[in-house]
Structures are given as structure tokens and as C-alpha cells.
Scaffold this motif. Structure first.
Motif, short mmCIF file in Angstrom:
data_model
loop_
_atom_site.label_atom_id
_atom_site.label_comp_id
_atom_site.label_asym_id
_atom_site.label_seq_id
_atom_site.Cartn_x
_atom_site.Cartn_y
_atom_site.Cartn_z
N GLN A 128 0.82 -1.21 0.00
CA GLN A 128 0.00 0.00 0.00
C GLN A 128 0.86 1.26 0.00
N GLN A 129 1.95 1.23 0.77
CA GLN A 129 2.86 2.38 0.80
C GLN A 129 3.49 2.61 -0.57
N LEU A 130 3.90 1.51 -1.23
CA LEU A 130 4.51 1.62 -2.55
C LEU A 130 3.51 2.15 -3.57
N ASP A 151 6.99 5.59 12.39
CA ASP A 151 7.31 4.35 11.70
C ASP A 151 7.00 4.45 10.21
N LEU A 152 5.87 5.08 9.90
CA LEU A 152 5.48 5.28 8.51
C LEU A 152 6.41 6.30 7.84
N ALA A 197 10.30 7.15 3.63
CA ALA A 197 11.60 7.71 3.26
C ALA A 197 12.41 6.71 2.44
N ARG A 198 12.47 5.48 2.91
CA ARG A 198 13.25 4.47 2.19
C ARG A 198 12.63 4.12 0.84
N ILE A 199 11.31 4.02 0.81
CA ILE A 199 10.63 3.67 -0.44
C ILE A 199 10.83 4.75 -1.50
N GLY A 211 13.33 6.72 -6.47
CA GLY A 211 14.03 7.76 -7.21
C GLY A 211 15.31 7.25 -7.84
N MET A 212 16.08 6.45 -7.11
CA MET A 212 17.33 5.91 -7.65
C MET A 212 17.06 4.96 -8.81
#
Length: 453
Positions: A5-7, A319-320, A325-327, A332-333
């Protein structure tokens, strides 16, 4: 929220923002291509002052961000009335600020090309282009503010669509303003096309008019149609309060100083490139514009990251915050890594579309292919910076950018340019971007920035 869901949310917010960023660069690409047909001197006149226009552009973005991040925090906390109060004050504060910048820009517009070491042959056009850009600065500021507020409310689609429209209008305005009246042959039919024949000045005027129309539409939508931020029918005070201003200063001033430092370094790079000649100036300008097609998707994802991080932190979900941040940084990379390969392969086509000059083409292709090796790490720096902005943490990232650019890029460029020419300047840039991406990734993983509220 699950990882899936975050992705999905990251992608859904990123795509419109990426489209908006790409459309803006396509507009610059079109300007460069249309002006490039007028010759190397016309291209060099824009290239000479382009870094100076970025300086004013970046400062306006920073001033708008100081308020839009506050709005993201309030929306995340479901404090919609306070979000609208910040919006009202932002209109007043940024208008005053942009008018102040306009006065400064008008005063320096004539001597600027001389200060930058530009050839006498291009000084007049360079000065005129910069002056017209500056006169439209309050409009550009309004565009940045309205678009930033909509994005921080989670609305990525309207700013994206309007930026695409701006790109289309820019082409139309340029078509009639840059070139003189002429006969166009379409098959066996000859069509008379009226034109103002303003050349470089026409390119600046066309862009300014497109920005003005879009700024009006964006502001109208924000104030009347935005579910979270609409002001029509919701009266309130536009009086500036110390609480909002102090918070906007804490967020915006480090960003503003950082943009001044970075653009100051870019201007100094222009000074380093200027003695290499008109062809080097034009090739450097074209390569920077072409490279933007690769890294602007990173800025689009960074916009999405700022929104996701700002609202997550406003809701108290640290936590979210870390997970988004990591996703976003990884996304982007990946995206810029793919664009990187396309840029390396298509470099001759990209530069060739902007200029018919063989020497400029050769130099531009060389610069792009050197820079291609740095794009994934550049993406890490861009998106991580967007993450930090979402928390209101702008001071340390600004210091990191300052150290990276001034201590690494400029020192290397000044050493390599005399012996290697334009190649040395772009090699220095490649090394610096890799270094910058590395230090931003290290700070991202340490996680101390999440404690900043």
C-alpha cells in the motif's frame, strides 16, 4: 499500511509530480531548441544567465516551501482551519518577498552579463532575457506557492496537468514571438505565419506569459476548489502572525541560503566556463538542460516524498515516516538509473535537437555521457532532501549541499578546467554528485532527522 500500500501510494503521488517536473524541463528544452536555431550566440546569451535565473527561481521555491510544509503538517493532523490560516498568510508574505527580489533583479540585469565574463557579442541579449525573466518573478512565485500548497494537500494531478498546459502554451507563444513573420511550406501550400521576431527576448516573454496564465488558473483552483484549502466562502484574516512567520523562516531560510550557495557555485562554474568560449558556454547550457530530462523525475518523486513525510509526521506516525523515506529514495534511484541509460545512449539525439552546430554537439554529448555515471547517486541526494524537507529539517541538508558543492565540485572544476576544458568541469560535477548522494544516504539511514518536529 502494508508495504504494498505504501509503494502504491508513493507511485500514485509520484507519477503526476514527475509529469509536472518533466513538462517544465520540456519547456526549457523547447526554448533551447527554438533559440538554438538562431545560432550559437543566441544560445550562449541564455546559457550565460541561466544559472542566475535559477538563483532567483530557487529562492522563490524556498520561500513557498516554508509555508507549504506547515500546511502538510496541519493536514496530516486534520487541522484544516489552521492550514488555511497558513495559506492566507503565505500569499501576503511571498508576494512582498518576490517584489523585493524583482527590484534587486532589475537593478543587476544590465551589469550581470559583464560580471559573468560574457563576450560583448552576447551581453545585450543576455541582459534582456534576464530582465524579462525577473519582471515575471512575482507571477512565478505565485505559481510555485499554489502548486506547492496543492501538492502538500495530496493533490498532485491538478498542478501536473496545468504544468503540461504551460509547456504547450510556451511552444505556441514562442512560435509567434521568437521568429519574424514568414511563409511556411506545408506540402504544396504556402501559409503566412505572423511573428514578432524578438529572438531571445521572445523566448523569455513566451515563457513568462505561459507562467502567468497557469499561475492564475492554479491559484483559482486552490482558493475555490481544493477540498482541504479552499478559501472562498471561508473568511479569515490575512494578517501575518509571528508564529507562522518564525516557523516559515526556520524551514525556508536554510533552504534559501542553500539555493543561494548552490546557485552561487553554479554561477562561479559559469565564470569558469566563460573563458572557454561561446561554443563551450552554449554546449554547457544545452547539456545542463538535457541532463534535466534525466534528473527532474527525481525532483517529482522528492515532491511526493515531502507530502508523504510531512503528513505522516503530522499524524504522529514516525514508523510510517521512515518507511516512506526508504521507499521514495529507492524509487528515485531506480527511475533515474533507467533514465541515466537512456540519456547516455540518446545523447547525440538530445543535443542534436537543440543545435545544428557540430562543435557544440560534440561538447554537449561528451558532457552528458560523463554525467550519466552520477545520476543514481544524484537521485539519492534529491529525494532524501525532499524527505528531510517534509519534516521541516532543512538546516543540516543545506550545510551538506554547501560543503559538497563548494569543497568538492568547485575546487575540482577550477583545477581541471584549465587543462581539460569543459570535460574537466563536468568530470568534477560527476565526482561531486556521487559524493553528495553518499552522504545523504548515510544521514537518511541514521534516522536522527525523524526526531525533528
Amino acid at each position: 499500511m502494508t508495504f504494498k500500500q505504501q509503494l502504491e501510494l508513493t507511485i500514485r503521488l509520484s507519477i503526476p509530480a514527475v509529469v509536472a517536473q518533466i513538462s517544465y524541463i520540456v519547456m526549457q528544452y523547447i526554448d533551447a531548441s527554438m533559440v538554438g536555431s538562431l545560432g550559437a550566440e543566441a544560445s550562449a546569451s541564455i546559457g550565460l544567465v541561466s544559472t542566475s535565473t535559477w538563483l532567483f527561481w530557487g529562492v522563490c521555491v524556498a520561500s513557498a516551501t516554508g509555508f507549504s510544509v506547515q500546511v502538510a503538517h496541519h493536514i496530516g493532523a486534520k487541522e484544516f482551519g489552521q492550514a488555511r490560516a497558513v495559506l492566507r498568510q503565505s500569499f501576503v508574505a511571498t508576494t512582498i518577498f518576490s517584489l523585493f527580489l524583482t527590484v534587486i533583479g532589475v537593478l543587476v540585469s544590465t551589469p550581470l552579463p559583464v560580471w559573468l565574463g560574457g563576450d560583448v557579442a552576447i551581453q545585450h541579449d543576455a541582459s534582456s532575457y534576464f530582465l524579462i525573466f525577473i519582471l515575471f518573478l512575482p507571477i512565478l512565485q505565485l505559481n510555485f506557492l499554489a502548486g506547492g500548497m496543492l501538492r502538500c494537500s495530496g493533490n498532485m494531478h491538478v498542478p501536473s496537468m496545468l504544468n503540461v498546459l504551460m509547456c504547450i502554451m510556451d511552444v505556441v507563444f514562442n512560435f509567434f514571438l521568437i521568429y519574424p513573420s514568414r511563409e511556411l511550406e506545408i506540402g504544396n501550400i504556402s501559409v503566412f505565419v505572423p511573428g514578432a521576431g524578438l529572438g531571445v527576448e521572445g523566448a523569455a516573454l513566451g515563457t513568462g506569459l505561459a507562467e502567468m496564465l497557469v499561475a492564475i488558473m492554479m491559484t483559482w483552483y486552490l482558493c475555490r476548489c481544493s477540498k482541504e484549502l479552499a478559501l472562498v466562502g471561508r473568511p479569515g484574516s490575512f494578517f501575518l502572525t509571528s508564529k507562522v512567520l518564525i516557523k516559515s523562516f526556520k524551514i525556508g531560510v536554510p533552504m534559501c541560503v542553500e539555493h543561494i550557495v548552490i546557485c552561487g557555485a553554479q554561477i562561479l562554474t559559469t565564470v569558469i566556463v566563460a573563458p572557454l568560449g561561446i561554443f563551450a558556454i552554449a554546449a554547457n547550457s544545452f547539456a545542463i538542460t538535457a541532463e534535466s530530462l534525466c534528473y527532474m523525475p527525481g525532483y517529482g518523486i522528492a515532491d511526493a516524498a515531502t507530502t508523504l513525510i510531512g503528513q505522516s509526521l503530522g499524524a504522529g506516525r514516525k514508523d510510517l515516516t521512515r518507511s516512506f523515506a526508504r521507499i521514495t529514495v529507492a524509487t528515485g534511484m531506480l527511475v533515474m538509473g533507467v533514465m541515466d541509460g537512456v540519456m547516455y545512449w540518446a545523447a547525440p539525439l538530445i543535443i542534436g535537437a537543440m543545435t545544428p552546430d557540430a562543435e557544440i554537439l560534440s561538447l554537449g554529448v561528451m558532457a552528458l555521457r560523463i554525467e550519466a555515471f552520477a545520476e543514481p547517486m544524484f537521485a539519492a541526494a534529491i529525494v532524501a532532501y525532499g524527505v528531510f524537507i517534509g519534516t521541516g529539517d532543512t538546516l543540516m541538508p543545506s550545510i551538506m549541499n554547501f560543503v559538497s558543492i563548494w569543497a568538492v565540485r568547485l575546487s575540482l572544476a577550477s583545477c581541471l578546467a584549465p587543462s581539460m576544458g569543459l570535460k574537466g568541469v563536468w568530470l568534477a560535477m560527476c565526482i561531486e554528485l556521487c559524493f553528495r548522494g553518499m552522504i545523504f544516504l548515510i544521514r537518511l539511514e541514521k534516522g536522527k532527522w525523524i526526531k525533528i518536529t
